[in-house]
Scaffold this motif. Structure first.
Motif, mmCIF file in Angstrom:
data_model
loop_
_atom_site.group_PDB
_atom_site.id
_atom_site.type_symbol
_atom_site.label_atom_id
_atom_site.label_comp_id
_atom_site.label_asym_id
_atom_site.label_seq_id
_atom_site.Cartn_x
_atom_site.Cartn_y
_atom_site.Cartn_z
ATOM 1 N N THR A 1 36.761 36.349 39.107
ATOM 2 C CA THR A 1 36.273 37.590 38.492
ATOM 3 C C THR A 1 34.756 37.655 38.380
ATOM 4 O OG1 THR A 1 36.900 36.408 36.509
ATOM 5 C CG2 THR A 1 38.314 38.223 37.181
ATOM 6 N N GLN B 1 37.661 35.388 32.343
ATOM 7 C CA GLN B 1 37.469 34.064 32.944
ATOM 8 C C GLN B 1 35.995 33.632 32.829
ATOM 9 O OE1 GLN B 1 39.379 36.485 34.183
ATOM 10 N NE2 GLN B 1 40.761 35.793 35.796
ATOM 11 N N TRP C 1 42.899 39.155 44.155
ATOM 12 C CA TRP C 1 41.992 40.026 43.408
ATOM 13 C C TRP C 1 40.661 40.071 44.111
ATOM 14 C CZ3 TRP C 1 43.203 43.377 39.849
ATOM 15 C CH2 TRP C 1 42.182 43.928 39.064
ATOM 16 N N TRP D 1 41.403 44.518 29.310
ATOM 17 C CA TRP D 1 40.008 44.217 29.685
ATOM 18 C C TRP D 1 39.807 44.401 31.184
ATOM 19 C CZ3 TRP D 1 38.461 40.759 33.301
ATOM 20 C CH2 TRP D 1 39.316 39.702 33.621
HETATM 21 O O1 EAX Z 1 41.911 38.491 35.910
HETATM 22 O O2 EAX Z 1 44.908 39.035 39.853
HETATM 23 C C1 EAX Z 1 45.074 39.466 38.708
HETATM 24 O O3 EAX Z 1 45.790 40.433 38.461
HETATM 25 C C2 EAX Z 1 44.369 38.778 37.600
HETATM 26 O O4 EAX Z 1 44.834 39.181 36.362
HETATM 27 C C3 EAX Z 1 42.918 39.057 37.907
HETATM 28 O O5 EAX Z 1 42.398 37.878 38.338
HETATM 29 C C4 EAX Z 1 42.089 39.522 36.800
#
Ligand code: EAX
Length: 328
Positions: free
Chosen positions: A34, A40, A191, A210
């Motif tokens: 992220t 994170q 992601w 968030w």
């Molecule tokens: O923290 O891949 C995801 O949906 C996770 O939740 C993403 O890394 C955001």
């Protein structure tokens, strides 16, 4: 060289040597998928601050914003040892270690108090220990959060409204099965996913508040349903071999700093949740705060009977987690 010049020269050599030794911190590469401002990253930055202020032996270099690839790819690099540490969402771990999926068991946790009690207690400790089987040192749990559904097709109130939605899910065996059971058409992807949502390759996704706020998903998703279907942790890990090769006092320090950073980050997440929801409403999302969760629960009731939960190593942990939340 005169004696004076020689001693000045030797003094210089000493000083240069002294400062370069004092400055020779070992670099720890730490990966998060992220961008700054994300859950994170809050944990990673806190860990860096704590460790660097308590030891002059290490420098933590945070690789973020998918610069090391997806969470699955970061996990592979930590396993290989080319990256030493990571703060990674629990979901993708189940490809590496099937029993990791017990954390993401649908509707397992009903409150943060329960989460803390179980993950900081015996079940959580056992799971961290199990990670050693696949080359990870499990240090602590920080938090992604309770996951909620967003989509761009229609308001989702009950599970029937999910039918046929093209939903992006994490690269996790459990998450794919879960959304298939709920009636959607799930596609696992790493992601970030903004472009795919924008272009309409997918209609829906699910993540904590968030994420929806920080990654501006409200620009490309109209409907938000507070489903709380899965509690998503981060597992804060190191490469096992690297970690075990460190002096014991450094291992202890690194573990302490990560646990402290994780607790700090969980507080941050919880304190800001109401603001994220308010922001999303103000940004124009149509929010169903009280969906028919019973319909969702009923649909996933049989998940335990699927092979992904019947596997021996998963069965060794699942009853423990269910008992810990009073479910058996
Ligand atoms: O923290 O891949 C995801 O949906 C996770 O939740 C993403 O890394 C955001």
């Amino acid at each position: 060289m005169s004696r004076k010049a020689l001693s000045a020269f030797l003094m210089l050599c000493f000083l240069v040597g002294f400062f370069s030794v004092a400055d020779a911190r070992e670099t720890i590469k730490l990966g998060v998928v992220t961008k700054p401002g994300s859950a994170q990253n809050i944990c990673a930055e806190k860990f860096k601050e704590l460790l660097e202020s308590r030891s002059d032996k290490y420098e933590v270099k945070i690789y973020h914003s998918a610069s090391l690839g997806t969470e699955t790819e970061i996990l592979q690099q930590i396993q290989l040892g080319t990256v030493q540490m990571g703060i990674i969402t629990s979901g993708p771990f189940d490809v590496f270690l099937p029993e990791a999926r017990v954390i993401d068991y649908p509707f397992l946790f009903s409150s943060y108090e329960e989460v803390d009690r179980v993950l900081d207690g015996e079940p959580g400790r056992l799971l961290l220990k199990r990670l050693e089987r696949v080359g990870f040192k499990g240090l602590s749990f920080s938090e992604n959060g309770f996951r909620h559904l967003t989509n761009n097709k229609r308001p989702v109130h009950s599970v029937d409204d999910v039918k046929g939605l093209k939903i992006r899910v994490m690269e996790s065996v459990l998450h794919k099965e879960l959304w298939r059971l709920l009636g959607a058409n799930p596609t696992p992807m790493g992601w970030p996913i903004y472009t795919e949502l924008q272009q309409g390759t997918i209609d829906a996704q699910e993540n904590p508040l968030w994420v929806i706020w920080t990654y501006k998903l409200y620009e490309v998703q109209k409907y938000l349903t507070l489903t709380h279907h899965v509690y998503s942790a981060h597992i804060d890990i190191a490469n096992l071999k690297w970690f075990n090769g460190l002096p014991p006092e450094d291992q202890k320090l690194i573990e302490e700093c990560m646990i402290e950073a994780a607790h700090y980050q969980r507080r941050w997440n919880r304190q800001n949740e109401a603001t994220f929801l308010k922001n999303l409403k103000e940004a124009g999302m149509i929010v169903d705060e009280h969906p028919d969760l019973e319909s969702f629960r009923a649909r996933v009731k049989g998940i335990r009977e699927l092979d992904i939960f019947r596997a021996k190593e998963v069965q060794e942990l699942l009853p423990l987690f269910l008992r810990a939340v009073g479910r058996e």
